[in-house]
Design an enzyme around this catalytic site. Structure first.
Site, mmCIF file in Angstrom:
data_model
loop_
_atom_site.group_PDB
_atom_site.id
_atom_site.type_symbol
_atom_site.label_atom_id
_atom_site.label_comp_id
_atom_site.label_asym_id
_atom_site.label_seq_id
_atom_site.Cartn_x
_atom_site.Cartn_y
_atom_site.Cartn_z
ATOM 1 N N GLU A 111 0.890 -1.152 -0.086
ATOM 2 C CA GLU A 111 -0.010 -0.139 -0.081
ATOM 3 C C GLU A 111 0.811 1.309 0.049
ATOM 4 O O GLU A 111 0.419 2.253 -0.461
ATOM 5 C CB GLU A 111 -0.801 0.111 1.325
ATOM 6 C CG GLU A 111 -1.957 -1.088 1.149
ATOM 7 C CD GLU A 111 -2.985 -1.060 0.173
ATOM 8 O OE1 GLU A 111 -3.046 0.095 -0.272
ATOM 9 O OE2 GLU A 111 -3.443 -1.948 -0.531
ATOM 10 N N GLU A 157 -2.123 9.202 -0.053
ATOM 11 C CA GLU A 157 -2.378 8.725 -1.413
ATOM 12 C C GLU A 157 -2.090 9.805 -2.488
ATOM 13 O O GLU A 157 -2.111 11.055 -2.242
ATOM 14 C CB GLU A 157 -3.957 8.759 -1.615
ATOM 15 C CG GLU A 157 -4.462 8.201 -2.814
ATOM 16 C CD GLU A 157 -6.302 8.090 -2.795
ATOM 17 O OE1 GLU A 157 -6.509 7.612 -3.787
ATOM 18 O OE2 GLU A 157 -6.658 8.374 -1.524
#
Length: 272
Positions: A135, A144
């Site tokens: 991730e 992100e």
């Protein structure tokens, strides 16, 4: 770059699944009859979704006893450095993520890595760090990619109203997203998830706590089914059943490598 693109996609999938679970259950809030459990989300029922992890009241299922494994002795500085050292020096995660922050966060999650046998503990630890590696790109990313440009506010989640000046995009080791996750995570951990979600990107201990909160509530219950079940719990819709075999295999490679480092057999059912 493919890893980071798939990372951003996985966040959406995880949380859309959670959203579907959250809003399709009928009986909201506690005040259940005596024979029903009040789930972690405030709904009434009598299955493991209600009486298992996070059950607030009623005939909750007793959790299995914790073992006496020391997670700190398994997650050594050498093990942690072996992951983060693969991130580029320019990565934002350098100087943010650390073994010390992980261990401090771990103090609030005494059951992480301590269920079942010693080998079970090692497999859980390997699984957690395999997914976190995937991730975050070996702890490279805190936030992100392009997350601030995306809308992660579910207006249907009236229990966790969005602050219009805040963004609920992926942050931290597990890339926590959406208001309906920031809200309860903040309540459980002790920060204002709705009005200060950026705390997950500025406080490394809080960041690891959000990852461990998500893990113990949503992933830990399926560990006994094998690593493949953890992939399905995290990103099943976009990766499992042939949807993206490349990312499944990438996660499996991290997992089997960490199992090798920890001296434990990875077990069966590695893919999904």
């Amino acid at each position: 770059m493919l890893t980071h693109i798939s990372k951003s996609i996985s966040i959406v999938t995880i949380l859309l699944v959670l959203q579907a679970f959250y809003y399709t259950t009928k009986a909201q809030n506690c005040g259940c009859s005596s024979d029903l459990c009040c789930s972690q989300f405030g709904f009434c029922g009598n299955t493991s979704d209600y009486c298992g992890v996070g059950c607030q009241q009623g005939p909750c299922f007793a959790p299995p006893p914790a073992n006496d494994v020391s997670v700190a002795e398994i997650v050594t500085q050498e093990f942690f450095d072996g992951i983060i050292s693969q991130a580029e020096p320019s990565c934002a995660g350098n100087g943010f993520y650390s073994r010390g922050a992980f261990l401090e966060a771990l103090d609030s999650f005494s059951r992480f890595g301590r269920i079942g046998s010693v080998d079970d503990s090692k497999r859980e630890i390997a699984s957690f760090f395999a997914h976190v590696t995937h991730e975050t790109g070996h702890f490279c990313y805190i936030e992100e990619i392009d997350g601030a440009s995306k809308d992660y506010c579910s207006e249907d989640a009236t229990q966790y109203p969005c602050n219009p000046n805040k963004g609920y995009y992926g942050r931290g080791p597990i890339q926590l997203s959406w208001n309906f996750n920031y809200g309860p995570a903040g309540t459980a951990i002790g920060f204002d998830g709705l009005n200060a979600p950026e705390t997950v990107a500025t406080d490394p201990v809080i960041a690891f706590k959000t990852a461990l909160w998500y893990w113990t509530n949503r992933v830990q219950p399926v560990l006994s089914q094998g690593f493949g079940a953890t992939i399905r719990a995290i990103n099943g819709a976009l990766e499992c059943d042939g949807a993206n075999t490349a990312t499944v295999q990438a996660r499996v490679r991290y997992y089997t490598d960490y199992c090798r480092q920890l001296g434990v057999d990875p077990g069966n059912n590695l893919t999904c």
